[in-house]
Design a protein around this motif. Sequence first.
Motif, PDB file in Angstrom:
ATOM      1  N   TRP A  97       0.842  -1.191   0.000  1.00  0.00           N
ATOM      2  CA  TRP A  97       0.000   0.000   0.000  1.00  0.00           C
ATOM      3  C   TRP A  97       0.883   1.248   0.000  1.00  0.00           C
ATOM      4  N   PRO A  98       0.338   2.399  -0.387  1.00  0.00           N
ATOM      5  CA  PRO A  98       1.102   3.652  -0.287  1.00  0.00           C
ATOM      6  C   PRO A  98       1.494   3.993   1.156  1.00  0.00           C
ATOM      7  N   LEU A  99       0.620   3.644   2.127  1.00  0.00           N
ATOM      8  CA  LEU A  99       0.889   3.990   3.522  1.00  0.00           C
ATOM      9  C   LEU A  99       1.870   3.004   4.154  1.00  0.00           C
ATOM     10  N   THR A 100       2.898   3.545   4.793  1.00  0.00           N
ATOM     11  CA  THR A 100       3.838   2.735   5.595  1.00  0.00           C
ATOM     12  C   THR A 100       3.826   3.310   7.008  1.00  0.00           C
ATOM     13  N   PRO A 101       2.817   2.975   7.793  1.00  0.00           N
ATOM     14  CA  PRO A 101       2.611   3.632   9.092  1.00  0.00           C
ATOM     15  C   PRO A 101       3.678   3.277  10.106  1.00  0.00           C
ATOM     16  N   GLY A 102       3.886   4.191  11.043  1.00  0.00           N
ATOM     17  CA  GLY A 102       4.829   3.937  12.128  1.00  0.00           C
ATOM     18  C   GLY A 102       4.163   3.352  13.342  1.00  0.00           C
ATOM     19  N   GLY A 103       2.841   3.498  13.424  1.00  0.00           N
ATOM     20  CA  GLY A 103       2.110   3.080  14.614  1.00  0.00           C
ATOM     21  C   GLY A 103       1.558   1.680  14.558  1.00  0.00           C
TER      22      GLY A 103
END
Length: 427
Positions: A285-291
Amino acid sequence: MIKSLKNLLSISIGLALLLSSCTKQEEISDFIVNEGAVARLDSTLQAYVNSGNVAGISALIYEKDQEVYFNAFGFANKEKNIPMDRNTIVQIYSMTKPITGTSLMTLYEEGKFQLDDPLEKYAPEFANMKVYQGVDENGKMILVDAERPVTIRDITRHTAGFPNRDNIPGLSEVMKEKDARSYENTLTVMAEKIGSTPLWFQPGTQWEYGQSVDVQAFLVERISGIPYKEYVQEHVLGPLKMNDTRYVVREEDLDRFSAAYQRTGEGQLTQMPDSVAHAFNLKKWPLTPGGFGLTSTLDDYMTFARMLVNEGTLNGTTILKPETVKLMATNHLPDSVTERSWLPSKGRVGFGIDFAVRTDPPASAEEMNGVVGEFFWDGAASTLFWVDPVNELTAVMFVQLFPYDGISLHKNFRDAVYGKIDMNPTP
């Protein structure tokens, strides 16, 4: 004469072996995780599976740089009859956060920022923030200027003020509309959406869990000029050889990827469809979250925990300096921050840089067990880890259970490790 010498030699060797055995037994008995603890752990974890409240569960513990416990019970996937195992891959959800904080602090060590720097110094998306004051008679939000900028320290200890609830009149609707955590957003788009949403409270005045660590991942990307996914791989996961820790589970590893389970009542579990439970981890996905978002194995996450208990270095690889690990494991919440949401349910703790930090011993047998100085965190699927520097102990417990620990799993696991809390110890 020769026979007598041989007998003496045999006796000497026997005594030496006996003394060695006694010393070894004494050393083992001095460990927190001794034979009694192992029996308690096996019994506790097996009981959760036998009761039908958990499908599969595993745990790994190191003490004084030695593996002192591993076991796995039940199934990673009951439908496919796949047992829970040491190399089972699970979704770690918020146990992603300490990895993100570690990534951020590698930049801190390079002098790229200071903790009390305004976030807007590096990310103008967070300049001129407004703070929510409720709604007027027409349901329109009442906003005031932030009394001070959100700092980097705020986003490492969850005091930034970012809203994270669905019941705040007016503000929750804005959050839902912006949908900052949509998988389709890049970290930059996510930051723009969070930065244009009013804060729920003045920065530094409350503890409220939320999007702060996703913002940390964005900040790593902004300051380093490297996509966050690449940065965390190059500076944390790769050097530590955490080869099973990633956002997207590879096709060839899907048979090791644990199913997720919803507990609907006592002894009642429903296996969630993989297409739903694993939606984030089955494609890029485009999002690579830190949380949230990373998957891992027991040994991979234990490698991370052991690096921390060894003050930033493991097997000759240094990720952080000892003083940086100490800074992360120090409580950064002042006494003035009295509103702390559900954080007190974790025990008598403060909060450091992406870890809860135990500041006082339990005041009752019902509280979460643990040692002062311990730092830890957990995940939405009821996973848990902690680092106990006092006893040089690290523990990782994996399960894939929703809703989050409604069966006192964390409490009972901790009690199995340390022994039940005795408020009236014998002198």
